[in-house]
Motif scaffolding. Structure first.
Motif, mmCIF file in Angstrom:
data_model
loop_
_atom_site.group_PDB
_atom_site.id
_atom_site.type_symbol
_atom_site.label_atom_id
_atom_site.label_comp_id
_atom_site.label_asym_id
_atom_site.label_seq_id
_atom_site.Cartn_x
_atom_site.Cartn_y
_atom_site.Cartn_z
ATOM 1 N N ALA A 264 0.815 -1.218 0.000
ATOM 2 C CA ALA A 264 0.000 0.000 0.000
ATOM 3 C C ALA A 264 0.847 1.266 0.000
ATOM 4 O O ALA A 264 0.350 2.354 0.284
ATOM 5 C CB ALA A 264 -0.929 -0.004 1.217
ATOM 6 N N LEU A 265 2.101 1.142 -0.331
ATOM 7 C CA LEU A 265 3.004 2.290 -0.301
ATOM 8 C C LEU A 265 2.549 3.372 -1.287
ATOM 9 O O LEU A 265 2.195 3.073 -2.433
ATOM 10 C CB LEU A 265 4.408 1.825 -0.676
ATOM 11 N N PRO A 266 2.513 4.635 -0.878
ATOM 12 C CA PRO A 266 2.125 5.707 -1.797
ATOM 13 C C PRO A 266 3.042 5.767 -3.021
ATOM 14 O O PRO A 266 4.234 5.445 -2.941
ATOM 15 C CB PRO A 266 2.257 6.977 -0.941
ATOM 16 N N ALA A 267 2.484 6.201 -4.149
ATOM 17 C CA ALA A 267 3.238 6.230 -5.397
ATOM 18 C C ALA A 267 4.499 7.089 -5.282
ATOM 19 O O ALA A 267 5.557 6.744 -5.832
ATOM 20 C CB ALA A 267 2.353 6.751 -6.526
ATOM 21 N N GLY A 268 4.418 8.196 -4.553
ATOM 22 C CA GLY A 268 5.586 9.056 -4.407
ATOM 23 C C GLY A 268 6.717 8.375 -3.674
ATOM 24 O O GLY A 268 7.904 8.579 -3.998
ATOM 25 N N THR A 269 6.380 7.570 -2.675
ATOM 26 C CA THR A 269 7.409 6.845 -1.936
ATOM 27 C C THR A 269 8.030 5.751 -2.792
ATOM 28 O O THR A 269 9.233 5.495 -2.724
ATOM 29 C CB THR A 269 6.822 6.246 -0.644
ATOM 30 N N VAL A 270 7.192 5.088 -3.600
ATOM 31 C CA VAL A 270 7.721 4.086 -4.530
ATOM 32 C C VAL A 270 8.748 4.725 -5.458
ATOM 33 O O VAL A 270 9.847 4.198 -5.674
ATOM 34 C CB VAL A 270 6.584 3.431 -5.345
ATOM 35 N N ALA A 271 8.401 5.887 -6.018
ATOM 36 C CA ALA A 271 9.322 6.584 -6.919
ATOM 37 C C ALA A 271 10.606 6.978 -6.198
ATOM 38 O O ALA A 271 11.705 6.885 -6.755
ATOM 39 C CB ALA A 271 8.631 7.814 -7.505
ATOM 40 N N LEU A 272 10.475 7.370 -4.925
ATOM 41 C CA LEU A 272 11.647 7.752 -4.152
ATOM 42 C C LEU A 272 12.551 6.551 -3.892
ATOM 43 O O LEU A 272 13.781 6.628 -4.061
ATOM 44 C CB LEU A 272 11.201 8.379 -2.833
ATOM 45 N N LEU A 273 11.948 5.425 -3.511
ATOM 46 C CA LEU A 273 12.736 4.241 -3.186
ATOM 47 C C LEU A 273 13.328 3.596 -4.440
ATOM 48 O O LEU A 273 14.297 2.830 -4.346
ATOM 49 C CB LEU A 273 11.884 3.231 -2.421
ATOM 50 N N ALA A 274 12.755 3.876 -5.595
ATOM 51 C CA ALA A 274 13.347 3.379 -6.840
ATOM 52 C C ALA A 274 14.716 4.010 -7.089
ATOM 53 O O ALA A 274 15.487 3.522 -7.928
ATOM 54 C CB ALA A 274 12.420 3.651 -8.017
ATOM 55 N N ARG A 275 15.017 5.087 -6.358
ATOM 56 C CA ARG A 275 16.311 5.770 -6.473
ATOM 57 C C ARG A 275 17.122 5.645 -5.183
ATOM 58 O O ARG A 275 18.088 6.374 -4.987
ATOM 59 C CB ARG A 275 16.082 7.258 -6.800
ATOM 60 N N ASP A 276 16.707 4.740 -4.293
ATOM 61 C CA ASP A 276 17.379 4.584 -3.008
ATOM 62 C C ASP A 276 18.836 4.161 -3.214
ATOM 63 O O ASP A 276 19.151 3.407 -4.146
ATOM 64 C CB ASP A 276 16.653 3.520 -2.174
ATOM 65 N N PRO A 277 19.755 4.631 -2.376
ATOM 66 C CA PRO A 277 21.165 4.238 -2.535
ATOM 67 C C PRO A 277 21.427 2.758 -2.277
ATOM 68 O O PRO A 277 22.440 2.223 -2.736
ATOM 69 C CB PRO A 277 21.896 5.115 -1.518
ATOM 70 N N ASP A 278 20.528 2.083 -1.556
ATOM 71 C CA ASP A 278 20.720 0.660 -1.253
ATOM 72 C C ASP A 278 20.155 -0.178 -2.402
ATOM 73 O O ASP A 278 18.952 -0.166 -2.653
ATOM 74 C CB ASP A 278 20.008 0.311 0.051
#
Length: 504
Positions: A256-270
């Motif tokens: 249920a993660l918000p779309a904005g967070t998904v986009a952010l984590l798609a660029r996560d350093p890990d």
């Protein structure tokens, strides 16, 4: 007797030479039925373990084992994978809770092997009549059929309905099912349903998740981050100061993660976080394109299997599929794949998608032939492990080429060849020399030689071979290491078998 000796391995480890010989006699297919019954009645524990747990049994021995006065002997019988489950279910109402626990756990298989199937009626009987302690292992629920799992919520027995609530996710139920369970005539069912609804409602309320989220790492915190509806404050706190080093990975798995967070984590350093994002079913086209060119090969591989991609888009991704394995992990029986889906996957250009198809035991002959010749080792091994009609040449090829987990089970497949395996008796790999013992025509001199092999498993296998010369077989009956295997050799004269069992 020590605590360890009460386990099958402990009992065998503490057995003396005479007891190990009797255990071999108990395993020997040439042992007359009356001797087997004497072992069951008066044999030492090591022999009874072997007899009741490790071999197929004639009808008279089944009857005697199921009615044996010693609960341990009945418990060994309850876990015998060589005896049909219908025979073992004679113990379903056994008076000893330890026997019932062993029966519920089922026959001994590996964690990643298909569980010993339990008939629906027996699963229901155990749920309704057994103490909770008898049903507490994961092995019990692994044995349920997919049909039974689905039907539990509407079962005629209240205890089965209550048990089924814990086996099914509340958010996967229809409104009608939820309403029916919440108004069930049985109090335990209603209480379980209310508890499931409460947990579901809490997880779907961002304010409650925020209020109840523990500050420090815990199972409950992980549960909420994985399954809960997360508001901006919770997400920001996890991203800024996670309680555990891997919490962003947990976050990436939240459906249920918000779309904005998904986009952010798609660029996560890990890269491990980006891998989890790449596996999400719902990704925007821009995120797919970004992950397809990720600098980490694991991320590119993960996104290359995404269902939104075309075959052409997959082929354009620079991914690499490991051939190292392991290629086997089956924790629960699953519903059969749709034939059209298996066909689509089998014709994919992506090895990981073809591996998914290879795990379908219902593949038709044309797809079986196609995947048996697949260039990917994982596809071939998974096909060999899962399809009941896997051809002999495929099974042998996989055994020779694959050295990972599950290799040792391939010779047990129905179609694994026997003839011609003697040519591997001199192979440098002891696991390959081992299969030469399956050849009924291997030379007696070779059998004799391999009872002296540097590898213990090879020595044991050839000590059991029917072509072992009788003088060497007689010598091995006094060998501390191989007496058990020699006594199990089907060429052992019946007179010698009776002599070994004469003291009973």
């Amino acid at each position: 007797m020590s605590g360890r000796a009460r386990t099958p391995h402990g009992i065998r480890d503490e057995a003396d030479l005479a007891e190990r010989r009797l255990a071999g006699v108990a395993l020997n297919p040439a042992t007359p039925h009356d001797v087997l019954l004497r072992i069951l009645t008066a044999g030492p524990p090591a022999a009874r373990v072997t007899l009741c747990r490790d071999r197929a049994l004639p009808g008279a021995v089944v009857d005697a084992a199921a009615g044996h006065p010693d609960w341990r002997t009945r418990a060994f019988f309850a876990t015998n994978r060589h005896v049909d489950v219908a025979e073992r279910l004679r113990l379903v109402d056994d008076p000893d809770w330890r026997v019932r626990t062993h029966l519920a756990d089922g026959a001994h298989t590996g964690f990643d092997e298909e569980p010993d199937p339990l008939p629906d009626w027996a699963a229901a009987r155990m749920i309704t009549t057994y103490e909770n302690d008898c049903l507490g292992s994961f092995a019990f629920t692994r044995r349920f059929s997919p049909r039974f799992r689905v039907s539990m919520l509407g079962h005629g027995e209240p205890k089965v309905r209550a048990f089924g609530i814990g086996m099914n996710a509340w958010d996967g139920l229809s409104d009608e099912q939820r309403a029916t369970l919440l108004t069930d005539p049985d109090e335990e069912v209603r209480e379980r349903a209310r508890s499931a609804k409460e947990g579901h409602d809490r997880d779907r309320d961002p304010a409650r998740v925020e209020a109840e989220l523990p500050e420090h790492g815990s199972h409950f915190r992980t549960h909420l981050l994985l399954h809960g509806a997360l508001g901006p404050a919770v997400i920001e706190s996890v991203l800024a100061s996670p309680a555990r080093h891997d919490e962003r990975r947990t976050l990436a798995n939240n459906r249920a993660l918000p779309a904005g967070t998904v986009a952010l984590l798609a660029r996560d350093p890990d890269p491990a976080v980006r891998q989890q994002i790449a596996k999400r079913q719902q990704l925007e086209p821009g995120e797919l394109r970004l992950l397809a060119v990720d600098p980490d090969p694991g991320v590119r591989l993960a996104v290359s299997c995404h269902p939104a991609l075309t075959e052409e888009e997959r082929a354009a991704i620079d991914y690499e599929v490991s051939q190292d394995g392991p290629f086997r992990c089956r924790m629960l029986p699953s519903a059969p794949a749709e034939p059209a889906e298996s066909r689509r996957l089998a014709h994919s250009g992506h090895p990981l998608l073809r591996r998914r198809a290879a795990m379908d035991p219902r593949l038709p002959q044309d797809l079986l032939n196609l995947l048996a010749a697949d260039p990917d080792l994982g596809v071939r091994v998974l096909l060999a492990q899962n399809h009941p009609d896997a051809p002999p040449e495929l099974l042998l090829r996989c055994y020779l080429e694959y050295t990972g987990r599950g290799r040792e089970d391939l010779p047990g497949r129905a179609n694994f060849p026997r003839e011609g395996l003697a040519r591997y008796a001199g192979h440098r790999d002891p696991a390959v020399r081992l299969i030469a013992a399956r050849d009924p025509d291997v030379a007696a001199t070779t059998v004799d030689r391999l009872t002296r092999d540097p590898d213990a498993d090879v020595r044991d296998a050839f000590a059991r071979h029917a072509r072992l010369p009788l003088p060497r077989l007689a010598d091995l009956l006094d060998d501390e290491e191989l007496a058990h295997a020699a006594a199990a050799n089907p060429s052992l004269p019946v007179a010698t078998i009776r002599l070994l069992a004469g003291a009973l």
